[in-house]
Motif scaffolding. Sequence first.
Motif, mmCIF file in Angstrom:
data_model
loop_
_atom_site.group_PDB
_atom_site.id
_atom_site.type_symbol
_atom_site.label_atom_id
_atom_site.label_comp_id
_atom_site.label_asym_id
_atom_site.label_seq_id
_atom_site.Cartn_x
_atom_site.Cartn_y
_atom_site.Cartn_z
ATOM 1 N N SER A 1 0.851 -1.190 0.000
ATOM 2 C CA SER A 1 0.000 0.000 0.000
ATOM 3 C C SER A 1 0.886 1.239 0.000
ATOM 4 O O SER A 1 2.071 1.188 0.329
ATOM 5 N N PHE A 2 0.312 2.356 -0.342
ATOM 6 C CA PHE A 2 1.063 3.603 -0.419
ATOM 7 C C PHE A 2 0.888 4.459 0.829
ATOM 8 O O PHE A 2 1.116 5.650 0.786
ATOM 9 N N ASP A 3 0.431 3.876 1.919
ATOM 10 C CA ASP A 3 0.242 4.650 3.145
ATOM 11 C C ASP A 3 1.401 4.435 4.115
ATOM 12 O O ASP A 3 1.219 4.319 5.323
ATOM 13 N N GLY A 4 2.617 4.370 3.605
ATOM 14 C CA GLY A 4 3.797 4.301 4.445
ATOM 15 C C GLY A 4 4.063 2.917 4.995
ATOM 16 O O GLY A 4 4.178 2.754 6.207
ATOM 17 N N TRP A 5 4.214 1.911 4.135
ATOM 18 C CA TRP A 5 4.448 0.558 4.626
ATOM 19 C C TRP A 5 5.868 0.390 5.163
ATOM 20 O O TRP A 5 6.139 -0.529 5.938
ATOM 21 N N LEU A 6 6.789 1.295 4.774
ATOM 22 C CA LEU A 6 8.145 1.266 5.320
ATOM 23 C C LEU A 6 8.348 2.282 6.439
ATOM 24 O O LEU A 6 9.473 2.431 6.927
ATOM 25 N N ALA A 7 7.292 2.975 6.854
ATOM 26 C CA ALA A 7 7.434 3.995 7.893
ATOM 27 C C ALA A 7 7.964 3.435 9.210
ATOM 28 O O ALA A 7 8.819 4.064 9.837
ATOM 29 N N PRO A 8 7.509 2.261 9.692
ATOM 30 C CA PRO A 8 8.100 1.746 10.945
ATOM 31 C C PRO A 8 9.603 1.514 10.874
ATOM 32 O O PRO A 8 10.307 1.698 11.870
ATOM 33 N N LEU A 9 10.097 1.150 9.700
ATOM 34 C CA LEU A 9 11.536 0.943 9.562
ATOM 35 C C LEU A 9 12.274 2.273 9.481
ATOM 36 O O LEU A 9 13.310 2.475 10.134
ATOM 37 N N LEU A 10 11.750 3.203 8.693
ATOM 38 C CA LEU A 10 12.427 4.483 8.519
ATOM 39 C C LEU A 10 12.403 5.322 9.783
ATOM 40 O O LEU A 10 13.323 6.107 10.032
ATOM 41 N N LEU A 11 11.350 5.190 10.588
ATOM 42 C CA LEU A 11 11.215 5.979 11.813
ATOM 43 C C LEU A 11 11.733 5.248 13.040
ATOM 44 O O LEU A 11 11.489 5.682 14.162
ATOM 45 N N HIS A 12 12.441 4.144 12.857
ATOM 46 C CA HIS A 12 12.957 3.385 13.987
ATOM 47 C C HIS A 12 14.095 4.163 14.654
ATOM 48 O O HIS A 12 14.956 4.721 13.980
ATOM 49 N N ASP A 13 14.067 4.211 15.983
ATOM 50 C CA ASP A 13 15.056 4.991 16.730
ATOM 51 C C ASP A 13 16.335 4.188 16.934
ATOM 52 O O ASP A 13 16.707 3.829 18.055
ATOM 53 N N GLU A 14 17.005 3.879 15.850
ATOM 54 C CA GLU A 14 18.285 3.198 15.896
ATOM 55 C C GLU A 14 19.224 3.863 14.900
ATOM 56 O O GLU A 14 18.799 4.352 13.843
ATOM 57 N N VAL A 15 20.505 3.888 15.236
ATOM 58 C CA VAL A 15 21.508 4.445 14.331
ATOM 59 C C VAL A 15 21.761 3.437 13.211
ATOM 60 O O VAL A 15 22.283 2.343 13.448
ATOM 61 N N MET A 16 21.388 3.775 12.004
ATOM 62 C CA MET A 16 21.542 2.871 10.869
ATOM 63 C C MET A 16 21.430 3.652 9.576
ATOM 64 O O MET A 16 20.975 4.813 9.551
#
Length: 407
Positions: A312-327
């Motif tokens: 879907s286009f409603d941010g399916w990668l948002a949990p990964l991109l907004l994860h609070d880890e240095v990467m």
Amino acid sequence: MKPTREQPGVQRDMVRLRETKGDMLCLYAPGSPTRRSYRAVLEVLPINLSLKAEDEQEAIIERFGALIRSLSFPVQILVRNQRLDLTPYIRHLLAQPGAGGQHPSTWLSLAASMADLLQRIAAQRTLIERHVYVIIPASQSTGNNKRRKGFPTLFGKRQARRMAETEEQARQELALRAEALAQQLASCGLTCHRLHNTQLARLFYSCLTPERALEYPLSEGLLSAVGRPTRVKRRAARAPRSQSVQAVGSEHHRKSTSVVDDNSQRSLPLPDLLHLVDLLAPECIEVTPDALRIGQEYTCGLAVTACPREVSFDGWLAPLLLHDEVMDISFNYHPQDTAAMKRQLARSRAGHASGRRFNRREGRADDPDALVAEEDINRLLDDLAHLKERVFDLGFYLLLRLTAARP
């Protein structure tokens, strides 16, 4: 006698950056005639898509899809989650006012309270700042790279002229690609700017060892000294002892004095130039089976090998991109030839069709996964024929980082 094997070195084999020329990254590439490959880097200011209205979201997604479909050259999108260092801000917050100004009486107590709050928040969780970069490569021209006994075919002025022409061609190509990509990003509501000399060096330095880049940043004076000899002040030449008795000495004394004077007037030999790779390279790089040690930092890479069939286009990668880890998250897009992909998909469709005919002769039921794959191939061939879709070779990588605990 067996030839001695040359041991790998950090500067020569691990750190690829050699120079930054204007707005170009010059990376070491042994297969190139100039031994260089060139990159341009755009820093993109991201937007929060979830705050937009639904029709604006659809319009932005459609424009971004048109941007991807129009790509005719490889592009890398790099999303960096870096640790936010609050030390400069807290130091500025607690700084005393200068002679020309003064703070209210309650300023120091409020500033100390704010600094204490920020330090407690930073101790409870990792504060992250995110940066997005678009890395554009220049076309790798192979040219005539024949060698004889390990030496290149071009020497002297011809080689220098060839390298200058290649660099200028790469500069013009990168300028056109960066300008076109910046205009297409602007249509999506994204603003960007192209990085230059010191910014490119600091970005590479931070990507190599982010914690070292925070603790020991590259200053303007240090970067400006790259490629320039160090100036050494010459001490004032004192008169030799024999000069004081020159008037009463013999001709032999006068000759020895002149020799001493000539030696004192000679210039000092120039020291070695400071190279950029020496500034960026860590003290060691150790390759282990499941991690990579770079100085006092450890990194681990993950490659995503399969993606969902439909997203879907409603941010399916948002949990990964907004994860609070240095990467670091990297997307590498390589456009494929449409005609070649259509031929490959047609062969795959013929293979699925022959499999269905074989199952019917043997009285077997068709494989549901094969039927779905055939439907996807038919739909993709139709979209490719109508120029609605493009095929890309996508590389999706994650680079996790960890700093070794100091004793």
